[in-house]
Design a protein around this motif. Structure first.
Motif, PDB file in Angstrom:
ATOM      1  N   GLN A   1       0.846  -1.195   0.000  1.00  0.00           N
ATOM      2  CA  GLN A   1       0.000   0.000   0.000  1.00  0.00           C
ATOM      3  C   GLN A   1       0.880   1.242   0.000  1.00  0.00           C
ATOM      4  N   GLU A   2       0.756   2.068  -1.022  1.00  0.00           N
ATOM      5  CA  GLU A   2       1.559   3.289  -1.105  1.00  0.00           C
ATOM      6  C   GLU A   2       1.060   4.323  -0.096  1.00  0.00           C
ATOM      7  N   VAL A   3       1.994   4.966   0.619  1.00  0.00           N
ATOM      8  CA  VAL A   3       1.599   5.926   1.653  1.00  0.00           C
ATOM      9  C   VAL A   3       1.896   7.369   1.272  1.00  0.00           C
ATOM     10  N   LEU A   4       2.802   7.578   0.331  1.00  0.00           N
ATOM     11  CA  LEU A   4       3.114   8.946  -0.070  1.00  0.00           C
ATOM     12  C   LEU A   4       1.945   9.543  -0.850  1.00  0.00           C
ATOM     13  N   ASP A   5       1.601  10.766  -0.517  1.00  0.00           N
ATOM     14  CA  ASP A   5       0.449  11.416  -1.145  1.00  0.00           C
ATOM     15  C   ASP A   5       0.899  12.162  -2.402  1.00  0.00           C
ATOM     16  N   LEU A   6       1.251  11.387  -3.429  1.00  0.00           N
ATOM     17  CA  LEU A   6       1.711  11.954  -4.685  1.00  0.00           C
ATOM     18  C   LEU A   6       0.517  12.247  -5.597  1.00  0.00           C
ATOM     19  N   PRO A   7       0.644  13.211  -6.491  1.00  0.00           N
ATOM     20  CA  PRO A   7      -0.453  13.470  -7.427  1.00  0.00           C
ATOM     21  C   PRO A   7      -0.705  12.296  -8.365  1.00  0.00           C
ATOM     22  N   PHE A   8       0.291  11.417  -8.514  1.00  0.00           N
ATOM     23  CA  PHE A   8       0.136  10.226  -9.355  1.00  0.00           C
ATOM     24  C   PHE A   8       0.238   8.945  -8.513  1.00  0.00           C
ATOM     25  N   LYS A   9      -0.210   9.033  -7.287  1.00  0.00           N
ATOM     26  CA  LYS A   9      -0.218   7.899  -6.363  1.00  0.00           C
ATOM     27  C   LYS A   9      -0.996   6.721  -6.950  1.00  0.00           C
ATOM     28  N   SER A  10      -0.612   5.520  -6.579  1.00  0.00           N
ATOM     29  CA  SER A  10      -1.303   4.319  -7.045  1.00  0.00           C
ATOM     30  C   SER A  10      -2.793   4.399  -6.745  1.00  0.00           C
ATOM     31  N   ARG A  11      -3.603   4.083  -7.748  1.00  0.00           N
ATOM     32  CA  ARG A  11      -5.052   4.073  -7.581  1.00  0.00           C
ATOM     33  C   ARG A  11      -5.577   2.697  -7.156  1.00  0.00           C
ATOM     34  N   ILE A  12      -4.676   1.740  -7.063  1.00  0.00           N
ATOM     35  CA  ILE A  12      -5.060   0.363  -6.749  1.00  0.00           C
ATOM     36  C   ILE A  12      -4.679   0.061  -5.303  1.00  0.00           C
ATOM     37  N   ASP A  13      -5.657  -0.326  -4.498  1.00  0.00           N
ATOM     38  CA  ASP A  13      -5.385  -0.642  -3.096  1.00  0.00           C
ATOM     39  C   ASP A  13      -4.405  -1.805  -2.987  1.00  0.00           C
ATOM     40  N   ASN A  14      -3.415  -1.605  -2.118  1.00  0.00           N
ATOM     41  CA  ASN A  14      -2.444  -2.648  -1.795  1.00  0.00           C
ATOM     42  C   ASN A  14      -1.650  -3.137  -3.009  1.00  0.00           C
ATOM     43  N   VAL A  15      -1.505  -2.298  -4.011  1.00  0.00           N
ATOM     44  CA  VAL A  15      -0.629  -2.600  -5.144  1.00  0.00           C
ATOM     45  C   VAL A  15       0.165  -1.332  -5.463  1.00  0.00           C
ATOM     46  N   MET A  16       1.480  -1.502  -5.620  1.00  0.00           N
ATOM     47  CA  MET A  16       2.345  -0.328  -5.793  1.00  0.00           C
ATOM     48  C   MET A  16       3.592  -0.711  -6.579  1.00  0.00           C
ATOM     49  N   HIS A  17       4.069   0.214  -7.400  1.00  0.00           N
ATOM     50  CA  HIS A  17       5.384   0.058  -8.015  1.00  0.00           C
ATOM     51  C   HIS A  17       6.427   0.497  -7.003  1.00  0.00           C
ATOM     52  N   ALA A  18       6.767  -0.414  -6.103  1.00  0.00           N
ATOM     53  CA  ALA A  18       7.704  -0.111  -5.025  1.00  0.00           C
ATOM     54  C   ALA A  18       9.113  -0.611  -5.327  1.00  0.00           C
ATOM     55  N   CYS A  19       9.319  -1.111  -6.537  1.00  0.00           N
ATOM     56  CA  CYS A  19      10.652  -1.582  -6.913  1.00  0.00           C
ATOM     57  C   CYS A  19      11.149  -0.894  -8.177  1.00  0.00           C
ATOM     58  N   GLY A  20      10.424   0.125  -8.630  1.00  0.00           N
ATOM     59  CA  GLY A  20      10.902   0.905  -9.762  1.00  0.00           C
ATOM     60  C   GLY A  20      10.678   0.296 -11.125  1.00  0.00           C
ATOM     61  N   HIS A  21       9.835  -0.745 -11.212  1.00  0.00           N
ATOM     62  CA  HIS A  21       9.618  -1.367 -12.513  1.00  0.00           C
ATOM     63  C   HIS A  21       8.890  -0.437 -13.479  1.00  0.00           C
ATOM     64  N   ASP A  22       8.121   0.502 -12.938  1.00  0.00           N
ATOM     65  CA  ASP A  22       7.500   1.509 -13.804  1.00  0.00           C
ATOM     66  C   ASP A  22       8.576   2.377 -14.463  1.00  0.00           C
ATOM     67  N   ALA A  23       9.646   2.648 -13.732  1.00  0.00           N
ATOM     68  CA  ALA A  23      10.758   3.420 -14.289  1.00  0.00           C
ATOM     69  C   ALA A  23      11.511   2.608 -15.337  1.00  0.00           C
ATOM     70  N   HIS A  24      11.754   1.325 -15.047  1.00  0.00           N
ATOM     71  CA  HIS A  24      12.452   0.463 -16.015  1.00  0.00           C
ATOM     72  C   HIS A  24      11.678   0.399 -17.325  1.00  0.00           C
TER      73      HIS A  24
END
Length: 388
Positions: A80-103
């Motif tokens: 679950q993403e906790v940072l309140d970013l303008p592009f924060k994950s919209r999916i509960d309990n799913v997050m790009h927490a390993c940078g694969h979106d960047a890759h």
């Protein structure tokens, strides 16, 4: 060239944020796959699905007989993403927490650059958008489906963002970079008896305890202190009641090694240890191994070539040599089974916050890493193509 790539900064940021807002777990990367294929189609790059939810893109160079492959993993994590970013994950309990979106974004940036600058494309290019790196692994499935063939890949490159490095820094290592992983489960079968009469039973707990204690000597006495290996017992279950001799214990754990010979030796020694202790105790045992990823071993020549490129671009002070292999795993290793290549770490940390970590609910990256990562991969391709 950097200035040319930097003109796509807003595009790179938007693409990455789109993936970040809609992360998908391993084997469920359906929207991610669709987005990637749509973007490749807009670039007029041929592409097709691979490993169910992955994508392979192919950009041929007329009259070229050489091919370079590039890989990005695309799956997210159950966090679950906790940072309140303008592009924060919209999916509960799913997050790009390993940078694969960047890759994924960096690889798309490379594809976009060469699709728009065909005169600079040095050879055939293949783009591997790999699913399920965080779980069952997608690399082996992509390779088995033939993505490294037709045309055959001569060299393969990959990267991973690292928050402990600032943007503008990279980290490499010749040879061993990541460990192999294996899971195991051991079942000890004893004989139940009343706790007051232990000689009438075979205590599976005592047998298991003896094995677990002795397992640690496998590392200290069969693995060179100059090598890297670890065995961890993570779970143990057994017993029915306080005054009953336990007749069954199951324990399980994991093994990490950076050398294939050590990997096989430890499996053999673990099996021998279990059977030996059971033999003198009168117990029986069942042992099961579940093979994980192979060790990631960079080609020394390719790694040295990348090092020179990065030093020229970033300065020697910003190109770090990783002292020891990581005992974490990375299934890019399966691409390296087929072709020479190298995997390196790209700094994505903020200069005033280099204590961030992957796989955490507050993982954050400096998006300037997207621009630099795209540029470095483009330069790496051009440099490596000259040596094929």
């Amino acid at each position: 060239m950097y200035k040319r790539i930097a003109t796509s900064r807003s595009w790179l940021f938007d693409v990455r944020r789109s993936f970040h807002q809609e992360p998908e777990l391993s084997e469920a990367e359906f929207k991610t796959q669709e987005k990637i294929m749509t973007l490749l189609n807009e670039m007029n790059i041929n592409n097709y699905p691979s490993a169910a939810t992955g994508v392979c893109g192919v950009l041929l160079k007329e009259e070229s007989s050489k091919t370079i492959g590039l890989r990005a993993d695309i799956d997210a994590l159950p966090i679950q993403e906790v940072l309140d970013l303008p592009f924060k994950s919209r999916i509960d309990n799913v997050m790009h927490a390993c940078g694969h979106d960047a890759h994924t974004t960096i690889l798309l940036g490379v594809a976009k650059f060469f699709s728009e600058n065909t005169a600079l494309q040095p050879c055939n290019l293949k783009f591997f958008f790999q699913p399920a790196e965080e779980t069952i692994g997608g690399a082996m499935r992509m390779v088995s489906e033939g993505v490294m063939k037709s045309p055959d890949v001569d060299c393969v490159l990959g990267l991973h963002v690292m928050p402990y490095l600032p943007v503008g820094a990279v980290e490499l290592r010749e040879g061993k970079l990541n460990a192999a992983s294996d899971l195991f489960e051991v079942k000890i079968i004893g004989k139940a008896a009343h706790g007051a009469y232990p000689t009438k039973g075979i205590d599976a707990i005592v047998v298991a305890a003896s094995i677990i204690n002795d397992i640690q000597t496998l590392i200290s006495r069969y693995v060179s202190p100059l090598d890297q290996a670890v065995i961890t017992i993570g779970r143990i279950h057994g017993g029915a009641k306080d005054n009953i001799i336990c007749d069954e214990v199951v324990f399980s754990g994991g093994m990490r090694t950076t050398d294939e010979a050590t990997r096989q030796l430890l499996k053999e020694k673990l099996q021998s240890l279990v059977m030996s202790v059971c033999s003198w105790s009168g117990a029986k045992a069942e042992i099961r191994f579940e093979e994980g990823y192979k060790a990631l071993i960079n080609d020394i020549g390719v790694t040295r070539h990348l090092k020179k490129v990065f030093q020229n671009e970033l300065g020697e002070a910003n190109v770090y040599e990783k002292e020891l292999p990581s005992l974490g795993v990375e299934d890019f290793s399966y691409f390296l089974d087929v072709a020479k290549g190298a995997f390196y770490h790209l700094g994505c940390g903020l200069k005033d916050r280099l204590d961030g970590a992957l796989h955490t609910h507050d993982f954050y990256l400096d998006e300037e890493a997207l621009v630099l990562g795209t540029y470095l991969q483009v330069k790496a391709i051009i440099a490596c193509a000259s040596d094929l």
